[in-house]
Design a protein around this motif. Sequence first.
Motif, PDB file in Angstrom:
ATOM      1  N   LEU A 168      -7.564  40.822  64.230  1.00 50.75           N
ATOM      2  CA  LEU A 168      -8.560  41.341  63.301  1.00 50.75           C
ATOM      3  C   LEU A 168      -8.058  42.650  62.735  1.00 50.75           C
ATOM      4  N   GLU A 169      -8.117  42.790  61.420  1.00 47.10           N
ATOM      5  CA  GLU A 169      -7.624  44.020  60.817  1.00 47.10           C
ATOM      6  C   GLU A 169      -8.720  45.053  60.661  1.00 47.10           C
ATOM      7  N   TYR A 170      -9.921  44.621  60.205  1.00 48.19           N
ATOM      8  CA  TYR A 170     -11.027  45.543  59.984  1.00 48.19           C
ATOM      9  C   TYR A 170     -12.240  45.123  60.803  1.00 48.19           C
ATOM     10  N   LEU A 171     -13.005  46.111  61.208  1.00 43.93           N
ATOM     11  CA  LEU A 171     -14.202  45.871  62.008  1.00 43.93           C
ATOM     12  C   LEU A 171     -15.398  45.579  61.096  1.00 43.93           C
ATOM     13  N   PRO A 172     -16.451  44.923  61.641  1.00 45.40           N
ATOM     14  CA  PRO A 172     -17.584  44.484  60.813  1.00 45.40           C
ATOM     15  C   PRO A 172     -18.604  45.570  60.527  1.00 45.40           C
ATOM     16  N   CYS A 173     -18.141  46.708  60.058  1.00 45.08           N
ATOM     17  CA  CYS A 173     -19.042  47.824  59.773  1.00 45.08           C
ATOM     18  C   CYS A 173     -18.487  48.580  58.581  1.00 45.08           C
ATOM     19  N   SER A 174     -19.363  49.036  57.710  1.00 49.41           N
ATOM     20  CA  SER A 174     -18.918  49.770  56.526  1.00 49.41           C
ATOM     21  C   SER A 174     -19.332  51.233  56.574  1.00 49.41           C
TER      22      SER A 174
END
Length: 344
Positions: free
Chosen positions: A265-271
Amino acid sequence: MLYRRRTVQTPNGSIETPVLFPVRNIGKRVSDNTPEYTDSIPEFNTAMVNARAIRQRKAVWKKIESGTSLRDAMDVPDSTIVFADSGGFDFSSAELDTTPEETFRTQQRLNADIFGTVDVPLDRDRRSTINEQIIEANIQRAVQASQLHDVEALLFGSVHGYDPETVNNGIKYLEEHGEFDGYALGSLVPIRTDYTKVTKLILAARRATDKHLHVYGLGGIVYQPLLLYLGVDSFDSSAFIRSAGNRNYLLPGFGGQTLRTIEELEYLPCSCPVCGTRTLDAIREDRSLLTRHNLWAMATELRRFRYMVEAGEDIEDYLDLRFQGNEVTARAFETAKQQVRRLA
C-alpha cells in the motif's frame, strides 16, 4: 439522546463543548515531546496535564518556578485551555503523596483553566470496604479543594464509584457541601471493556447534575460517539500517543489498526493534513507524524458526530451503523438507548 453543545468560559478563553483534552506528557519526560497540534486542529485549543508529574519533574518545575509559563514550556499559544488534574492515576501504583492544598497551589502556579480535585482511583481487585474508604476520602478531598478555591479557574470535583447509586450520591453530596463548576468521573479506564457498566455509571452522573461533566481517560475514537450520545461535555485521552508508540493507526469507525503488517500500500485511507500527501512508509517511520494523524482521527470522529446532529440525521440510526461491527459495543449502545429514552 443527551448530546448537547455549550460554550464554557475560562480565564484564558472559551471552549465549545463537547471537547477533547489531549493528554500532554510534560512532566512524564524531561521535556514535553507531544507533537504540536493547537495551531493545526482548530477545535483542539485544549490540553490535559498532570499537576503532580510536573511538580515532581525537577527540571520542568524549576523552569516554571523561575518564571517560565507552562504554555511556554509546552510551546503552545497563551490561549491554550489547560485542564490540570491531580495526577490521580499515578496513585494506582503509588501512595498518595499530595494534599488538596499542595495540588491547588501547583494548579494555580501552572495558571490552569480547570482544576481537578485530588483523587485515588478504585481497584476492582481491592476489597469493597477499601474502595468505599477511597471513595469517601476522594469526596472529602474535593470538599477541601472547594474551600481553598478562590481563583477564576473552574473547579471540577472528581467522583468515583463502581455502581450508579454511589456515583449519584457522590455528586449530590458535593453539590450540598461545596461549590463546583462541574464534575469529573474517574476509575473508568480499568473497566473500559465493560461498556454496559461504564454507560450506567456515566448516566448516573448525568442524572445527578446538569453541570459540566468530564470523563477521565475515555476519549479515544471507539468511546467518543458513546460519550457524546450520553451527554458528556468533555473527555481526555492519551490514546493518540500510546497508539503511535505501538505503530497503531487510528481510523474513525474502525479503531486502531497496526501498520507493521501492511506492505502493499502506498497511501493510507485518510486525507488529513498528515496523510494527504505522505506515503505509508513515511508515516510509519515517523512516530511524530503518526501521533498527529491519530489526533486528526479523533477530531474527525467528533466532527462527524456534530455534522450528523446539525444535518438533522437520526443519531441513533447513525450509531447503530457505527457500532454494528462490534457485538460488545453494539450491545452497550442498546443498553444506553433504553436508559436515555427513559430519561428523556
